[in-house]
Design a protein around this motif. Structure first.
Motif: not given
Lengths: 324, 188
Positions: A53, A191, A234, A236, A243, B32-36
């Motif tokens: 991603n 997500d 992990r 956040e 974020e 989002p952070g590491k997301g799609q």
């Protein structure tokens, strides 16, 4: 957001420029006091990351292919493997296609690593730093709330994200998003639900979410939560729902790391994305031994947005991509 | 029609969603952070005028809708259909009551309106922003009242009811903003 800016003038006000300079000064002071060494690693490298991603920007150097770095992580871990001790990087990072009110393809990143610390020790330091960066003199610091990813889902959605089956996640995602989510992966559904249903309802101040789902482990260690479910170490960090940081108890196991990279590459092939090879020098460094450590990356432009109460990233950058 | 990907979605673009033509109002990129990455998109369904919010994966695409806005002159109604004409080609289009919708209460013959065509047929009608219409029904005018003195309802020749100042009377012509339904002034 796809508008063109036809003005030569900067997006950031004089106040925003001053605040940015002040924030960078405070930040360097914070790490100097704590004896964390500033390192300046390359922005331009021969390798990139395999993450599905995150898309790096490929460039041509003479006749060879190179990549603008999406984060200083691999270079920093090579330094750590070489015995650098605690280090931080303050500089740019580039990510292709990330353009919006909270994204610019070129942005300022702070990343640091603490040797022999775990993720929870690092979370405390992140909150301390953010409060120093954002809080005006004579003001009380922002509240800090820590909660697990699983607890957030239980509170807002009424189910356990680690135990929920894929059909339950997909039907929640279809309801929130659109019919196109009906065959999505577990991680993408989580997500979507998190971004649309949980993020907007986070408490104000600094909120740290930890123990992410196993499928979202990226480069973090996996361990078990109190229910015995596998979770990724992990976390956040959010400031008033935005974020701003992502951290790990870093994965040091080489076999596990190589397996994750190979899975990434398979995913890139399946989703028709350009291929990214494994960074062999990073693997060699892991072979030689990455010390046990925790690391975190902070998007400083977003921290500045919160410090100034600004909702468009364009207004905290001298010149965002649209203005260049 | 062409397909449009999420990165091409911008305000005003007309696309097909679940079989209905929609107009895009807003498109927000979320990652989002590491997301799609995905796009939160606000659309107006052009058939029902309802505003919807949908979230698409970045890179997904929607088919463009064959929707076109055209200036046309309103000619007449036979009670079932409302007839509009393209001034340059003299081509005539029959709009249903559903398509004319709220515009009905403002339409006078020969007005130039915006007619939204979907696959060549009228989908909706937007009346001129300002119209001048005669009052056909209201309480008698009160002498001595000034423009600031308050208001009363008045029925206009096209059927719309608007609030007008007390001094106006049956037979007066008023200017109205059709977007808000507000009285703008008296036409002498």
């Amino acid at each position: 957001m796809a508008y063109e800016m036809n003005t030569w003038q900067p997006g950031a006000s004089r106040q925003a420029l001053l605040r940015r300079a002040c924030l960078l000064n405070r930040l360097r002071g914070f790490f100097a006091e704590r004896s964390v060494l500033e390192v300046d690693v390359p922005l331009l490298g021969k390798s990139s990351i395999t993450d599905v991603n995150i898309d790096s920007i490929a460039v041509t150097i003479d006749t060879a292919k190179g990549y603008l770095q999406t984060s200083p992580e691999y270079f920093m871990k090579r330094l750590l493997a070489d015995g650098s001790g605690d280090i931080y990087y303050l500089g740019k990072a580039f990510r292709d296609g990330e353009i919006g009110t909270r994204h610019n393809p070129e942005f300022t990143m702070l990343e640091w690593y603490r040797c022999n610390w775990d993720d929870h020790q690092l979370m405390t330091e992140v909150a301390d730093l953010l409060n120093i960066l954002i809080t005006e003199e004579h003001c009380s610091p922002m509240a800090v709330t820590k909660m697990s990813y699983g607890q957030c889902f239980m509170d807002q959605m009424g189910f356990d994200p680690h135990g929920a089956d894929i059909d339950q996640l997909r039907s929640a995602a279809v309801e929130l998003g659109s019919s196109s989510w009906s065959d999505e992966s577990r991680t993408n559904c989580l997500d979507l639900i998190f971004s649309l249903q949980i993020e907007p309802k986070l408490p104000s101040g600094i909120v740290i979410i930890h123990d992410y789902p196993e499928c979202q482990c990226a480069l973090s260690k996996i361990s078990k939560n109190h229910k015995g479910q596998p979770i990724s170490r992990r976390f956040e960090v959010f400031i008033d729902g935005l974020e701003v940081a992502n951290g790990y108890l870093e994965l040091t196991n080489i076999d596990e790391q190589v397996k994750r990279f190979e899975d990434d590459i398979q995913h890139r092939i399946q989703s028709g994305k350009s291929l990214r090879a494994i960074d062999q020098k990073f693997i060699d460094a892991l072979h030689s031994g990455l010390p046990s450590c925790a690391g975190v990356a902070v998007g400083l432009d977003r921290v500045l947005m919160r410090a100034l109460d600004i909702t468009e990233i364009d207004q905290v950058l001298a010149f965002s991509w649209h203005r260049t | 029609m062409a397909n449009y990907s999420t990165s091409e979605f911008r305000s005003g673009l007309k696309v097909m969603l679940d079989g209905d033509p929609c107009s895009i109002l807003d498109n927000e990129f979320v990652k989002p952070g590491k997301g799609q990455a995905f796009n939160r998109v606000k659309l107006r369904n052009l058939k029902t005028a309802r505003v919807l919010e949908k979230t698409f994966k970045s890179g997904e695409s929607l088919e463009g809708a064959d929707v076109m806005d055209k200036d046309m002159q309103y000619l007449y109604t036979d009670g079932d259909f409302w007839c509009f004409m393209e001034p340059d080609t003299y081509e005539q289009h029959q709009a249903t009551e559903a398509a004319v919708g709220d515009a009905l209460q403002w339409l006078s013959e020969q007005d130039i309106c915006i007619v939204t065509l979907y696959n060549g047929s009228p989908l909706s009608v937007t009346p001129p922003n300002h119209v001048e219409l005669e009052i056909v029904e209201t309480d008698p005018g009160l002498r001595g009242d000034t423009a600031q003195g308050g208001s009363k309802p008045a029925k206009l020749v096209t059927g719309a009811v608007v609030k007008v100042p007390l001094f106006l009377d049956h037979g007066d012509v008023v200017k109205v903003d059709t977007r808000t339904g507000e009285y703008q002034g008296r036409v002498k």
